[in-house]
Write an enzyme that holds these catalytic residues in place. Structure first.
Site, PDB file in Angstrom:
ATOM      1  CB  CYS A  93       2.746  30.928 -16.851  1.00 50.68           C
ATOM      2  SG  CYS A  93       3.505  32.173 -15.911  1.00 50.68           S
ATOM      3  CE1 TYR A 151       2.502   7.180  -5.966  1.00 52.69           C
ATOM      4  CE2 TYR A 151       0.190   7.074  -5.187  1.00 52.69           C
ATOM      5  CZ  TYR A 151       1.459   6.588  -5.448  1.00 52.69           C
ATOM      6  OH  TYR A 151       1.562   5.261  -5.232  1.00 52.69           O
ATOM      7  N   PRO A 157       0.983  -1.371  -0.105  1.00 55.02           N
ATOM      8  CG  PRO A 157       0.031  -1.007   2.182  1.00 55.02           C
ATOM      9  CD  PRO A 157       0.796  -1.847   1.342  1.00 55.02           C
ATOM     10  NE  ARG A 177      -2.942  11.644  -7.426  1.00 59.04           N
ATOM     11  CZ  ARG A 177      -4.203  11.551  -7.421  1.00 59.04           C
ATOM     12  NH1 ARG A 177      -5.004  12.324  -7.046  1.00 59.04           N
ATOM     13  NH2 ARG A 177      -4.504  10.419  -8.065  1.00 59.04           N
TER      14      ARG A 177
HETATM   15  N1  LLP Z   1       3.279  -1.331  -5.909  1.00 61.47           N
HETATM   16  C1  LLP Z   1       3.544  -1.269  -7.170  1.00 61.47           C
HETATM   17  C2  LLP Z   1       4.440  -2.235  -7.987  1.00 61.47           C
HETATM   18  C3  LLP Z   1       3.363   0.017  -7.800  1.00 61.47           C
HETATM   19  O1  LLP Z   1       3.528   0.145  -9.058  1.00 61.47           O
HETATM   20  C4  LLP Z   1       2.376   0.974  -6.969  1.00 61.47           C
HETATM   21  C5  LLP Z   1       2.201   2.278  -7.589  1.00 61.47           C
HETATM   22  C6  LLP Z   1       2.180   0.721  -5.657  1.00 61.47           C
HETATM   23  C7  LLP Z   1       2.520  -0.607  -5.173  1.00 61.47           C
HETATM   24  C8  LLP Z   1       1.425   1.422  -4.724  1.00 61.47           C
HETATM   25  O2  LLP Z   1       0.137   1.829  -5.149  1.00 61.47           O
HETATM   26  P1  LLP Z   1      -1.095   2.413  -4.444  1.00 61.47           P
HETATM   27  O3  LLP Z   1      -1.123   1.765  -3.210  1.00 61.47           O
HETATM   28  O4  LLP Z   1      -0.449   3.921  -3.857  1.00 61.47           O
HETATM   29  O5  LLP Z   1      -2.129   3.078  -5.322  1.00 61.47           O
HETATM   30  N2  LLP Z   1       1.105   8.884  -9.416  1.00 61.47           N
HETATM   31  C9  LLP Z   1      -0.351   7.939  -9.296  1.00 61.47           C
HETATM   32  C10 LLP Z   1      -0.068   6.904  -8.937  1.00 61.47           C
HETATM   33  C11 LLP Z   1       0.970   5.727  -9.540  1.00 61.47           C
HETATM   34  C12 LLP Z   1       1.158   4.563  -8.780  1.00 61.47           C
HETATM   35  C13 LLP Z   1       2.383   3.913  -9.564  1.00 61.47           C
HETATM   36  N3  LLP Z   1       2.554   2.690  -8.783  1.00 61.47           N
HETATM   37  C14 LLP Z   1      -1.253   8.882  -8.710  1.00 61.47           C
HETATM   38  O6  LLP Z   1      -0.823  10.096  -8.283  1.00 61.47           O
HETATM   39  O7  LLP Z   1      -2.263   8.471  -8.708  1.00 61.47           O
END
Ligand code: LLP
Length: 401
Positions: A331, A360, A263, A302
């Protein structure tokens, strides 16, 4: 009893950090600290986190898995908030950590994670990054413990940019290629399979299939089912609870296997808010009211990248009837943080708060337009501490040769 993050305190929706409340004269408090005083003391914009919220969610993960499995590891996906203070909290809470690059590996080690609790992954790691990991943990060598990243061909319903489980993906080996990949890494110690379906997932059913699909590919001691549990960005969002998520992941995992999950957002997303100061209010009669704040796409990309929707409030006048659009100071016309939100007659000088910016935001911040990146403030029990200082103009030239 409501699960972590599902309850809202009167006047403050569940998108705000746990323990947030409207204090004296209706002023927002985060971790017992008055938001307006924080804005005065540390300046704006500022990323403000309730430390106890991160800890509570980490504990909820540990407890939900402990109640259902003998062998598990909760692996913090540190890309969500790669800040040494956050690593430090989560190592204390007994989590492991995943890093997606040499830089995140460096930060995780600085944040106190022992190498044996760090997983390095992602596509296209360089020789340098692999040797860096090897040096830290002496792990990437003949007999090295590795997991194989699999693209299981399962698509969650989420934004395309944050969906990774489908066949058309830069990540991992498609199911048909797994036997060949396994064969090619016979000199390494293949301890398990790894998959990550995507992010901001509300519908758990694709995750239910995942453990099944992976376990059908052979018997391994570890199964890493990735991250992706969604969070509430707006009051209407009702993500599944951490308990439901744990239940889903563990239901189809074979007996005796150590299940890992990663997570990111669901540990830190709701723990953080961003405080801004309103600079100007531009009313275009019959068209729109622009409330411009002193940050924008450099501290939260985002909305522009994913069309992400947020809430906003004036820190000492929650609620309101004036339809506003929160604009950043960059800008670009596209520098809009929140379109169409009801506020209480915003005025220049007001402190505006956008909740659920803990994941993020800091991680993807930039210096676009020469804007310096905000500080990070941790609050707990009425005490605030700056864990990352604001960038200075001098910092902007530090790398010039
Ligand atoms: N494990 C792997 C292999 C991942 O690629 C990611 C996220 C996670 C875990 C964690 O995912 P989470 O639990 O945070 O959803 N920048 C984007 C999110 C990109 C996520 C990339 N990988 C945003 O702001 O929504």
């Amino acid at each position: 009893m409501a699960s972590v993050g599902q309850q809202g305190v009167a006047g403050v929706s569940h998108v705000f950090p746990l323990g947030s409340r409207l204090g004296e004269a209706g002023r927002l408090e985060i971790g017992g600290c008055d938001a307006i005083e924080l804005a005065e003391r540390f300046g704006t914009p500022a990323y403000v986190y309730a430390e106890d919220d991160i800890r509570a969610r980490a504990r909820a993960y540990m407890e939900a898995f402990r109640a259902r499995a003998d062998h598990f590891e909760i692996v913090y996906a540190s890309k969500a908030f790669p800040c040494t203070a956050a690593y430090r909290l989560l190592v204390e809470e007994g989590l492991s950590c995943d890093v997606a690059s040499g830089g995140e590996l460096y930060l995780a080690l600085k944040g106190g994670f022992p190498p044996e609790r760090i997983y390095l992954h992602g596509n296209n790691k360089s020789e340098d990054e692999l040797s860096q990991a090897l040096e830290a943990g002496e792990r990437m060598a003949p007999g090295q413990r590795v997991l194989l990243r699999v693209t299981p061909g399962i698509s969650p319903s989420t934004h395309d940019y944050i969906s990774t489980g489908q066949v058309d993906s830069k990540f991992g080996f498609v199911v048909d290629d797994v036997p060949r990949a396994v064969d090619r890494i016979r000199n390494l110690d293949l301890v398990g399979l790894h998959a990550h379906l995507g992010s901001q997932i509300f519908d758990l059913s694709p995750l239910e299939k995942l453990a099944e699909v992976l376990s059908s590919m052979g018997e391994y001691p570890l199964l890493n089912l990735g991250g992706g549990l969604g969070i509430a960005y707006t009051a209407d969002d009702r993500p599944p609870s951490i308990e439901d998520y744990a239940e889903t992941l563990l239901r189809s995992a074979p007996e005796g296997v150590t299940v890992l999950c990663e997570p990111g957002r669901s540990l830190v997303g709701n723990a953080g808010v961003t405080l801004y100061r309103v600079g100007t209010v531009k009313r275009i009669p019959g068209v729109r009211t622009y409330v411009a704040v002193d940050g924008g796409m450099s501290d939260n990309i985002r909305p522009m990248l994913y069309g992400a929707r947020y809430e906003a409030e004036i820190a000492d006048r929650f609620g309101g009837e004036v339809l506003c659009t929160i604009a950043g100071k960059h800008c670009e016309s596209g520098d809009i943080l929140v379109r169409d939100v009801l506020l209480d007659d915003p005025r220049p000088g007001d402190v505006l708060v956008i909740p659920a910016t803990g994941a993020y935001g800091y991680a993807m911040a930039s210096n676009y337009n020469g804007i310096t990146r905000p500080p990070v403030i941790f609050c707990s029990g009425g005490e605030a501490r700056e864990v990352v200082r604001r960038e200075t103009y001098e910092d902007l030239t530090l790398r010039d040769v």
